[in-house]
Design a protein around this motif. Structure first.
Motif, short mmCIF file in Angstrom:
data_model
loop_
_atom_site.label_atom_id
_atom_site.label_comp_id
_atom_site.label_asym_id
_atom_site.label_seq_id
_atom_site.Cartn_x
_atom_site.Cartn_y
_atom_site.Cartn_z
N GLU A 125 0.92 -1.02 0.11
CA GLU A 125 -0.10 0.20 -0.04
C GLU A 125 0.96 1.30 0.03
OE1 GLU A 125 -3.65 1.61 2.62
OE2 GLU A 125 -2.16 0.42 3.56
N GLU A 126 0.49 2.13 -0.89
CA GLU A 126 1.27 3.51 -1.03
C GLU A 126 0.49 4.43 0.11
OE1 GLU A 126 2.81 6.84 -4.30
OE2 GLU A 126 1.33 5.11 -4.84
N VAL A 127 1.10 5.18 0.82
CA VAL A 127 0.58 5.99 1.78
C VAL A 127 1.42 7.42 2.25
CG1 VAL A 127 -0.45 4.02 3.09
CG2 VAL A 127 1.91 4.95 3.77
N VAL A 128 0.75 8.27 2.62
CA VAL A 128 1.25 9.65 3.37
C VAL A 128 0.84 9.34 4.91
CG1 VAL A 128 1.46 12.01 3.52
CG2 VAL A 128 1.25 10.72 1.05
N VAL A 129 1.93 9.34 5.83
CA VAL A 129 1.74 9.07 6.94
C VAL A 129 2.29 10.48 7.95
CG1 VAL A 129 1.00 6.85 7.25
CG2 VAL A 129 3.26 7.34 7.31
N PHE A 130 1.61 10.77 8.85
CA PHE A 130 2.15 11.84 9.91
C PHE A 130 2.56 10.87 11.14
CE2 PHE A 130 -0.90 13.60 7.16
CZ PHE A 130 -0.62 15.10 6.87
N LEU A 131 3.77 11.04 11.61
CA LEU A 131 4.35 10.22 12.71
C LEU A 131 4.76 10.91 13.68
CD1 LEU A 131 6.37 7.93 9.94
CD2 LEU A 131 3.87 7.37 11.20
N GLU A 132 4.73 10.44 14.84
CA GLU A 132 5.52 10.89 16.14
C GLU A 132 6.48 9.77 16.65
OE1 GLU A 132 2.41 11.72 19.06
OE2 GLU A 132 1.02 12.56 17.66
N ARG A 133 7.45 10.16 17.18
CA ARG A 133 8.53 9.33 17.63
C ARG A 133 7.72 8.25 18.83
NH1 ARG A 133 12.95 8.45 15.62
NH2 ARG A 133 13.86 10.01 14.34
N HIS A 134 8.09 7.26 18.57
CA HIS A 134 7.98 6.06 19.67
C HIS A 134 9.03 5.21 20.06
CE1 HIS A 134 5.01 3.30 21.61
NE2 HIS A 134 5.68 2.35 21.02
N GLY A 135 9.80 5.80 20.97
CA GLY A 135 11.16 5.28 21.35
C GLY A 135 12.19 5.83 20.48
N SER A 136 13.36 5.25 20.41
CA SER A 136 14.52 5.83 19.42
C SER A 136 14.54 5.40 17.99
CB SER A 136 15.75 5.40 20.36
OG SER A 136 15.96 4.19 20.19
N ASN A 137 13.85 4.37 17.82
CA ASN A 137 14.01 3.80 16.47
C ASN A 137 12.77 3.69 15.80
OD1 ASN A 137 16.98 3.71 16.63
ND2 ASN A 137 16.67 1.92 17.45
N ALA A 138 11.54 4.04 16.50
CA ALA A 138 10.25 3.60 15.73
C ALA A 138 9.21 4.84 15.83
CB ALA A 138 9.63 2.51 16.41
N PHE A 139 8.15 4.81 15.30
CA PHE A 139 7.09 5.90 15.09
C PHE A 139 5.77 5.23 15.44
CE2 PHE A 139 10.39 7.46 12.49
CZ PHE A 139 10.89 8.48 12.75
N GLN A 140 4.86 6.21 15.90
CA GLN A 140 3.45 5.74 15.78
C GLN A 140 2.74 6.92 15.11
OE1 GLN A 140 2.55 5.94 19.94
NE2 GLN A 140 2.19 8.08 20.03
N VAL A 141 1.45 6.74 14.69
CA VAL A 141 0.75 7.36 13.67
C VAL A 141 0.24 8.64 14.52
CG1 VAL A 141 -1.09 7.66 12.11
CG2 VAL A 141 0.36 5.54 11.97
N THR A 142 0.33 9.66 14.24
CA THR A 142 -0.26 10.96 14.70
C THR A 142 -1.63 11.03 14.59
OG1 THR A 142 1.61 12.10 14.38
CG2 THR A 142 -0.20 13.60 14.97
#
Length: 191
Positions: free
Chosen positions: A106-123
């Motif tokens: 799937e092709e996406v545009v996502v807004f992300l917040e840091r979740h730890g040092s190497n990962a993100f979660q979706v804002t």
């Protein structure tokens, strides 16, 4: 006393059955607030997904690896890892309503917040994801907001129930809107 308890239990059950089943409640975010709240905004393609037990073995999480085509805000490497609660491991599954859903390829545009040092979660949970849909001839490229119907959205000012105001845009219009939001007062200019 037994009759009173039975009537009380029946009344409680009747009231609970009449309530709407909105499992997740969140503040509605518009495109500007999503762009400003996110640490990183990327356009890319879902490379892989894998559900696993969390470190404490109390919940299931899903790792979503995204191959980055373009970084619209912040800094991102060629791939980003998004960690979402919920998923399925073997015959056990956990569902978290209101989250963005992903599928490989799937092709996406996502807004992300840091979740730890190497990962993100979706804002903004599902609000922070747009699916990119291309026409067969690739002349039309749309950015379609994720469906938020399984969550109760509240107006950020009045705290009253509301609906999403996100609209389908062309991919170019979405990128331009993100850049405009980042140039508003208090925001650094990002390319």
């Amino acid at each position: 006393m037994t009759l009173r308890f039975a009537l009380s239990a029946l009344l409680t059950a009747t009231l609970l059955l009449g309530l709407p089943a909105a499992a997740t409640t969140m503040l509605r975010m518009d495109l500007t607030s999503l762009a400003q709240a996110a640490d990183t905004v990327v356009h890319g393609t879902v490379r892989r997904m894998e559900s696993r037990w969390s470190g404490d073995h109390r919940r299931i999480v899903t790792d979503v690896e995204l191959e980055v085509t373009e970084t619209l805000k912040g800094q991102a490497s060629s791939t980003v890892l998004i960690i979402q609660p919920g998923g399925r491991v073997g015959d056990i599954g956990q569902i978290v309503h209101g989250l963005a859903s992903f599928s490989p390829g799937e092709e996406v545009v996502v807004f992300l917040e840091r979740h730890g040092s190497n990962a993100f979660q979706v804002t903004g949970m599902a609000q922070g994801k747009y699916q990119v849909r291309r026409s067969e001839d690739s002349r039309s490229v749309l950015a379609v907001p994720e469906n938020t119907s399984d969550a109760l959205l509240l107006d950020p000012t009045t705290r009253q129930p509301t609906s999403s105001q996100q609209q389908t845009l062309t991919l170019d219009a979405l990128k331009a809107a993100i850049r405009t939001a980042l140039q508003q007062p208090g925001q650094e200019k990002q390319q």
